[in-house]
Design a protein around this motif. Structure first.
Motif, PDB file in Angstrom:
ATOM      1  N   THR A  50      82.222  38.200  49.198  1.00 32.89           N
ATOM      2  CA  THR A  50      82.671  39.547  49.499  1.00 32.89           C
ATOM      3  C   THR A  50      83.974  39.710  50.211  1.00 32.89           C
ATOM      4  O   THR A  50      84.433  38.556  50.811  1.00 32.89           O
ATOM      5  N   PHE A  51      84.715  41.084  50.157  1.00 36.36           N
ATOM      6  CA  PHE A  51      85.615  41.263  51.026  1.00 36.36           C
ATOM      7  C   PHE A  51      85.447  42.305  51.965  1.00 36.36           C
ATOM      8  O   PHE A  51      84.722  43.527  51.586  1.00 36.36           O
ATOM      9  N   THR A  52      85.714  42.269  53.228  1.00 37.86           N
ATOM     10  CA  THR A  52      85.641  43.240  54.181  1.00 37.86           C
ATOM     11  C   THR A  52      86.968  44.035  54.458  1.00 37.86           C
ATOM     12  O   THR A  52      87.967  43.527  55.111  1.00 37.86           O
ATOM     13  N   PRO A  53      86.894  45.355  54.009  1.00 35.02           N
ATOM     14  CA  PRO A  53      88.220  46.064  54.323  1.00 35.02           C
ATOM     15  C   PRO A  53      88.330  46.377  55.693  1.00 35.02           C
ATOM     16  O   PRO A  53      89.690  46.415  55.896  1.00 35.02           O
ATOM     17  N   THR A  54      87.514  46.331  56.500  1.00 37.21           N
ATOM     18  CA  THR A  54      87.615  46.493  57.907  1.00 37.21           C
ATOM     19  C   THR A  54      88.250  45.571  58.666  1.00 37.21           C
ATOM     20  O   THR A  54      88.505  45.375  59.876  1.00 37.21           O
TER      21      THR A  54
END
Length: 226
Positions: free
Chosen positions: A91-95
């Motif tokens: 997954t990718f963490t935008p924060t």
């Protein structure tokens, strides 16, 4: 294959289009609590936790600051969702993006400053100069307090980004060590995997705490200006 550990924080792209917008929309795709005759234990617990959070956050503020409760609660749940979803594999963490965190921090900090300038301009400007300051130190203290005022949104964004980035890097490094040692030193790999599980639990706590700290500091900035 990643050429750098920091490649995991690069915004993923598909056919030349950035997928960060999809990552930002994922928390909004969860089903809302629709009207129902009876609530289950999950929704009851969720409502109790939200009410406790709002009451704790709004207690130091006066009545004029309570109108921010919905904004702060929504932003807390949004940051919490993105932080926790980012701990899932692949997954990718935008924060972890400083630009996005500053996009949250700067407008909200600026809103608190504008509210203070509109409601109590004298008190807001008085924060730039502590009472009883010697005359010779007035220019220096005004400059220092002004810099500290404008550094607040940067500190908000950097704090959230740095904590999540450091945690993701540690998880990636330890998981790589487990994968490398699995065939050569199984016992060491098992012990390392135990550390990885404990670190993952710690990162879950960090993801929750950082979302709370972000909103708590904003509420403190608001408290100074109302």
């Amino acid at each position: 294959m990643m050429t750098s550990l920091f490649d995991q924080f690069a915004s993923p792209k598909l056919m030349g289009l950035s997928l960060i917008l999809i990552a930002l929309m994922v928390p909004l795709m969860f089903p809302n609590s629709l009207p129902r005759w009876t609530n289950n234990r999950f929704f009851t617990t969720q409502s109790w936790l939200i009410n406790r959070f709002v009451s704790q956050l709004m207690t130091p503020l006066n009545i004029s600051g309570h109108k921010w409760a919905l904004l702060f609660t929504s932003l807390t749940l949004y940051l919490l969702s993105m932080n926790l979803l980012g701990l899932l594999p692949y997954t990718f963490t935008p924060t972890t993006q400083l630009s996005m965190n500053l996009g949250f921090a700067v407008p909200l900090w600026l809103a608190t400053v504008i509210v203070g300038m509109l409601n109590q301009p004298t008190a807001s400007l008085g924060h730039l100069l502590p009472e009883g300051t010697p005359t010779l130190l007035i220019p220096i203290l005004v400059i220092i307090e002004t810099i500290s005022l404008f550094i607040r949104p940067l500190a908000l964004g950097v704090r959230l980004t740095a904590n999540l980035t450091a945690g993701h890097l540690l998880i990636h490094l330890i998981s790589t060590a487990v994968y490398t040692l699995l065939l050569q030193m199984p016992v060491v790999a098992f012990l390392t995997s135990t550390v990885l599980v404990l670190l993952t639990l710690l990162e879950i706590a960090v993801a929750m705490i950082q979302a709370y700290v972000f909103i708590l500091l904003l509420s403190l900035y608001l408290q100074e200006n109302i």
